[in-house]
Design a protein around this motif. Sequence first.
Motif, PDB file in Angstrom:
ATOM      1  N   ASP A  74     -19.910 -15.603   3.525  1.00 17.39           N
ATOM      2  CA  ASP A  74     -18.811 -15.674   4.490  1.00 17.39           C
ATOM      3  C   ASP A  74     -17.824 -14.674   4.137  1.00 17.39           C
ATOM      4  O   ASP A  74     -17.189 -15.037   3.041  1.00 17.39           O
ATOM      5  N   GLY A  75     -17.114 -13.825   4.753  1.00 17.48           N
ATOM      6  CA  GLY A  75     -16.257 -13.122   4.416  1.00 17.48           C
ATOM      7  C   GLY A  75     -16.498 -11.625   4.237  1.00 17.48           C
ATOM      8  O   GLY A  75     -15.685 -10.707   3.640  1.00 17.48           O
ATOM      9  N   HIS A  76     -17.604 -11.279   5.076  1.00 23.40           N
ATOM     10  CA  HIS A  76     -17.723  -9.701   4.902  1.00 23.40           C
ATOM     11  C   HIS A  76     -16.621  -8.832   5.184  1.00 23.40           C
ATOM     12  O   HIS A  76     -16.056  -7.799   4.617  1.00 23.40           O
ATOM     13  N   HIS A  77     -15.849  -9.015   6.370  1.00 22.97           N
ATOM     14  CA  HIS A  77     -14.914  -8.451   6.885  1.00 22.97           C
ATOM     15  C   HIS A  77     -13.571  -8.434   5.798  1.00 22.97           C
ATOM     16  O   HIS A  77     -13.071  -7.533   5.658  1.00 22.97           O
ATOM     17  N   ARG A  78     -13.343  -9.739   5.242  1.00 25.66           N
ATOM     18  CA  ARG A  78     -12.327  -9.788   4.404  1.00 25.66           C
ATOM     19  C   ARG A  78     -12.507  -8.888   3.232  1.00 25.66           C
ATOM     20  O   ARG A  78     -11.727  -8.287   2.797  1.00 25.66           O
ATOM     21  N   SER A  79     -13.830  -8.854   2.679  1.00 28.84           N
ATOM     22  CA  SER A  79     -14.203  -8.315   1.427  1.00 28.84           C
ATOM     23  C   SER A  79     -14.108  -6.618   1.764  1.00 28.84           C
ATOM     24  O   SER A  79     -13.446  -5.898   1.160  1.00 28.84           O
ATOM     25  N   ALA A  80     -14.328  -6.445   2.828  1.00 30.64           N
ATOM     26  CA  ALA A  80     -14.203  -4.757   3.184  1.00 30.64           C
ATOM     27  C   ALA A  80     -12.933  -4.502   3.577  1.00 30.64           C
ATOM     28  O   ALA A  80     -12.180  -3.328   3.034  1.00 30.64           O
ATOM     29  N   SER A  81     -12.080  -5.551   4.175  1.00 27.06           N
ATOM     30  CA  SER A  81     -10.461  -5.072   4.253  1.00 27.06           C
ATOM     31  C   SER A  81      -9.897  -5.018   3.017  1.00 27.06           C
ATOM     32  O   SER A  81      -9.111  -4.100   2.695  1.00 27.06           O
ATOM     33  N   ALA A  82     -10.142  -5.795   1.889  1.00 25.83           N
ATOM     34  CA  ALA A  82      -9.557  -5.884   0.612  1.00 25.83           C
ATOM     35  C   ALA A  82      -9.827  -4.705   0.094  1.00 25.83           C
ATOM     36  O   ALA A  82      -9.197  -3.914  -0.717  1.00 25.83           O
ATOM     37  N   TYR A  83     -11.316  -4.017  -0.117  1.00 27.85           N
ATOM     38  CA  TYR A  83     -11.526  -3.002  -0.547  1.00 27.85           C
ATOM     39  C   TYR A  83     -10.776  -1.878   0.149  1.00 27.85           C
ATOM     40  O   TYR A  83     -10.145  -0.868  -0.638  1.00 27.85           O
ATOM     41  N   ARG A  84     -10.732  -1.617   1.487  1.00 25.02           N
ATOM     42  CA  ARG A  84      -9.863  -0.493   2.087  1.00 25.02           C
ATOM     43  C   ARG A  84      -8.450  -0.377   1.584  1.00 25.02           C
ATOM     44  O   ARG A  84      -7.938   0.332   1.388  1.00 25.02           O
ATOM     45  N   VAL A  85      -7.903  -1.673   1.598  1.00 21.79           N
ATOM     46  CA  VAL A  85      -6.454  -1.723   1.286  1.00 21.79           C
ATOM     47  C   VAL A  85      -6.274  -1.187  -0.325  1.00 21.79           C
ATOM     48  O   VAL A  85      -5.233  -0.869  -0.552  1.00 21.79           O
ATOM     49  N   GLY A  86      -7.181  -1.936  -1.034  1.00 22.62           N
ATOM     50  CA  GLY A  86      -7.147  -1.452  -2.432  1.00 22.62           C
ATOM     51  C   GLY A  86      -7.329   0.023  -2.694  1.00 22.62           C
ATOM     52  O   GLY A  86      -6.302   0.462  -3.546  1.00 22.62           O
ATOM     53  N   GLU A  87      -8.066   0.746  -2.051  1.00 19.98           N
ATOM     54  CA  GLU A  87      -8.170   2.053  -1.957  1.00 19.98           C
ATOM     55  C   GLU A  87      -7.091   2.667  -1.539  1.00 19.98           C
ATOM     56  O   GLU A  87      -6.485   3.863  -2.166  1.00 19.98           O
ATOM     57  N   MET A  88      -6.402   2.282  -0.399  1.00 24.50           N
ATOM     58  CA  MET A  88      -5.011   2.807   0.058  1.00 24.50           C
ATOM     59  C   MET A  88      -4.025   2.712  -1.088  1.00 24.50           C
ATOM     60  O   MET A  88      -3.152   3.527  -1.564  1.00 24.50           O
ATOM     61  N   LYS A  89      -3.968   1.523  -1.618  1.00 19.62           N
ATOM     62  CA  LYS A  89      -2.970   1.368  -2.700  1.00 19.62           C
ATOM     63  C   LYS A  89      -3.105   2.247  -4.004  1.00 19.62           C
ATOM     64  O   LYS A  89      -2.084   2.432  -4.764  1.00 19.62           O
ATOM     65  N   ILE A  90      -4.619   2.328  -4.392  1.00 19.79           N
ATOM     66  CA  ILE A  90      -4.752   3.304  -5.685  1.00 19.79           C
ATOM     67  C   ILE A  90      -4.410   4.752  -5.162  1.00 19.79           C
ATOM     68  O   ILE A  90      -3.418   5.307  -6.028  1.00 19.79           O
ATOM     69  N   LYS A  91      -4.516   5.285  -3.933  1.00 18.96           N
ATOM     70  CA  LYS A  91      -4.033   6.504  -3.528  1.00 18.96           C
ATOM     71  C   LYS A  91      -2.622   6.693  -3.542  1.00 18.96           C
ATOM     72  O   LYS A  91      -1.809   7.651  -4.206  1.00 18.96           O
ATOM     73  N   GLU A  92      -1.707   5.622  -3.226  1.00 12.03           N
ATOM     74  CA  GLU A  92      -0.221   5.567  -3.110  1.00 12.03           C
ATOM     75  C   GLU A  92       0.327   5.500  -4.760  1.00 12.03           C
ATOM     76  O   GLU A  92       1.120   6.214  -4.975  1.00 12.03           O
ATOM     77  N   ALA A  93      -0.407   4.488  -5.508  1.00 12.50           N
ATOM     78  CA  ALA A  93       0.076   4.619  -6.978  1.00 12.50           C
ATOM     79  C   ALA A  93      -0.045   6.121  -7.719  1.00 12.50           C
ATOM     80  O   ALA A  93       0.809   6.421  -8.342  1.00 12.50           O
ATOM     81  N   ILE A  94      -1.307   6.564  -7.536  1.00 16.03           N
ATOM     82  CA  ILE A  94      -1.667   7.927  -7.795  1.00 16.03           C
ATOM     83  C   ILE A  94      -0.532   9.116  -7.298  1.00 16.03           C
ATOM     84  O   ILE A  94       0.000   9.803  -8.221  1.00 16.03           O
ATOM     85  N   ALA A  95      -0.368   8.898  -6.183  1.00 16.59           N
ATOM     86  CA  ALA A  95       0.776   9.872  -5.765  1.00 16.59           C
ATOM     87  C   ALA A  95       2.280   9.884  -6.153  1.00 16.59           C
ATOM     88  O   ALA A  95       3.034  10.679  -6.269  1.00 16.59           O
ATOM     89  N   ARG A  96       2.357   8.669  -6.493  1.00 18.75           N
ATOM     90  CA  ARG A  96       3.729   8.125  -7.137  1.00 18.75           C
ATOM     91  C   ARG A  96       3.495   8.654  -8.931  1.00 18.75           C
ATOM     92  O   ARG A  96       4.544   8.263  -9.601  1.00 18.75           O
ATOM     93  N   GLY A  97       2.468   8.997  -9.216  1.00 26.06           N
ATOM     94  CA  GLY A  97       2.397   9.395 -10.637  1.00 26.06           C
ATOM     95  C   GLY A  97       1.962   8.254 -11.601  1.00 26.06           C
ATOM     96  O   GLY A  97       1.806   8.409 -12.794  1.00 26.06           O
ATOM     97  N   GLU A  98       1.306   7.134 -11.062  1.00 24.69           N
ATOM     98  CA  GLU A  98       1.033   5.880 -11.957  1.00 24.69           C
ATOM     99  C   GLU A  98      -0.316   6.037 -12.238  1.00 24.69           C
ATOM    100  O   GLU A  98      -1.322   6.643 -11.370  1.00 24.69           O
ATOM    101  N   SER A  99      -0.848   5.553 -13.315  1.00 24.99           N
ATOM    102  CA  SER A  99      -2.335   5.521 -13.795  1.00 24.99           C
ATOM    103  C   SER A  99      -2.553   4.266 -13.347  1.00 24.99           C
ATOM    104  O   SER A  99      -1.911   3.108 -13.274  1.00 24.99           O
ATOM    105  N   ILE A 100      -4.102   4.181 -13.056  1.00 29.25           N
ATOM    106  CA  ILE A 100      -4.672   3.059 -12.534  1.00 29.25           C
ATOM    107  C   ILE A 100      -5.554   2.386 -13.816  1.00 29.25           C
ATOM    108  O   ILE A 100      -6.410   3.206 -14.071  1.00 29.25           O
ATOM    109  N   SER A 101      -5.497   1.181 -14.000  1.00 28.96           N
ATOM    110  CA  SER A 101      -6.323   0.672 -14.941  1.00 28.96           C
ATOM    111  C   SER A 101      -7.677   0.029 -14.577  1.00 28.96           C
ATOM    112  O   SER A 101      -8.623  -0.348 -15.080  1.00 28.96           O
ATOM    113  N   GLY A 102      -7.355  -0.442 -13.110  1.00 31.27           N
ATOM    114  CA  GLY A 102      -8.453  -1.314 -12.407  1.00 31.27           C
ATOM    115  C   GLY A 102      -8.389  -2.908 -12.533  1.00 31.27           C
ATOM    116  O   GLY A 102      -9.177  -3.628 -12.074  1.00 31.27           O
TER     117      GLY A 102
END
Length: 133
Positions: A74-102
């Motif tokens: 249970d939680g297919h939509h929550r996991s997909a949402s978390a993935y999409r939000v994570g991708e957005m935040k990664i792009k934002e961090a990279i745009a700010r010049g931050e490195s991503i460790s995972g």
Amino acid sequence: LTYVQNANVGPVFLTYRDSNAVTTIISEIVESPPESNFEADDGIIHMVWTVSDNGLIQRFKEAFSEVACTYIADGHHRSASAYRVGEMKIKEAIARGESISGNEPFTQFLAVLFPASQLKIMEYNRVVKDLNG
């Protein structure tokens, strides 16, 4: 909502094929008194154990690494949402010049795992009373 709250407020329910090694370790953990033990308004008893012993944590990691995969119960939509939000935040961090460790919080989501033997799958039926006609 996940993006605005900067948190996953509902866990994704995962299951896995039973592992004797994992079950043995969990059995050892729950032999000790829980950190928290209470009955909710709906009559369900909740117990939480804190595991801080590094040796036990390592044994658990090693045992669970032998579990080939987990399945979303249970939680297919929550996991997909978390993935999409994570991708957005990664792009934002990279745009700010931050490195991503995972290891950033936005690269993970809250989940709860249960072995398959503890699941009870029940019918899910919907009754359609009117088809607008």
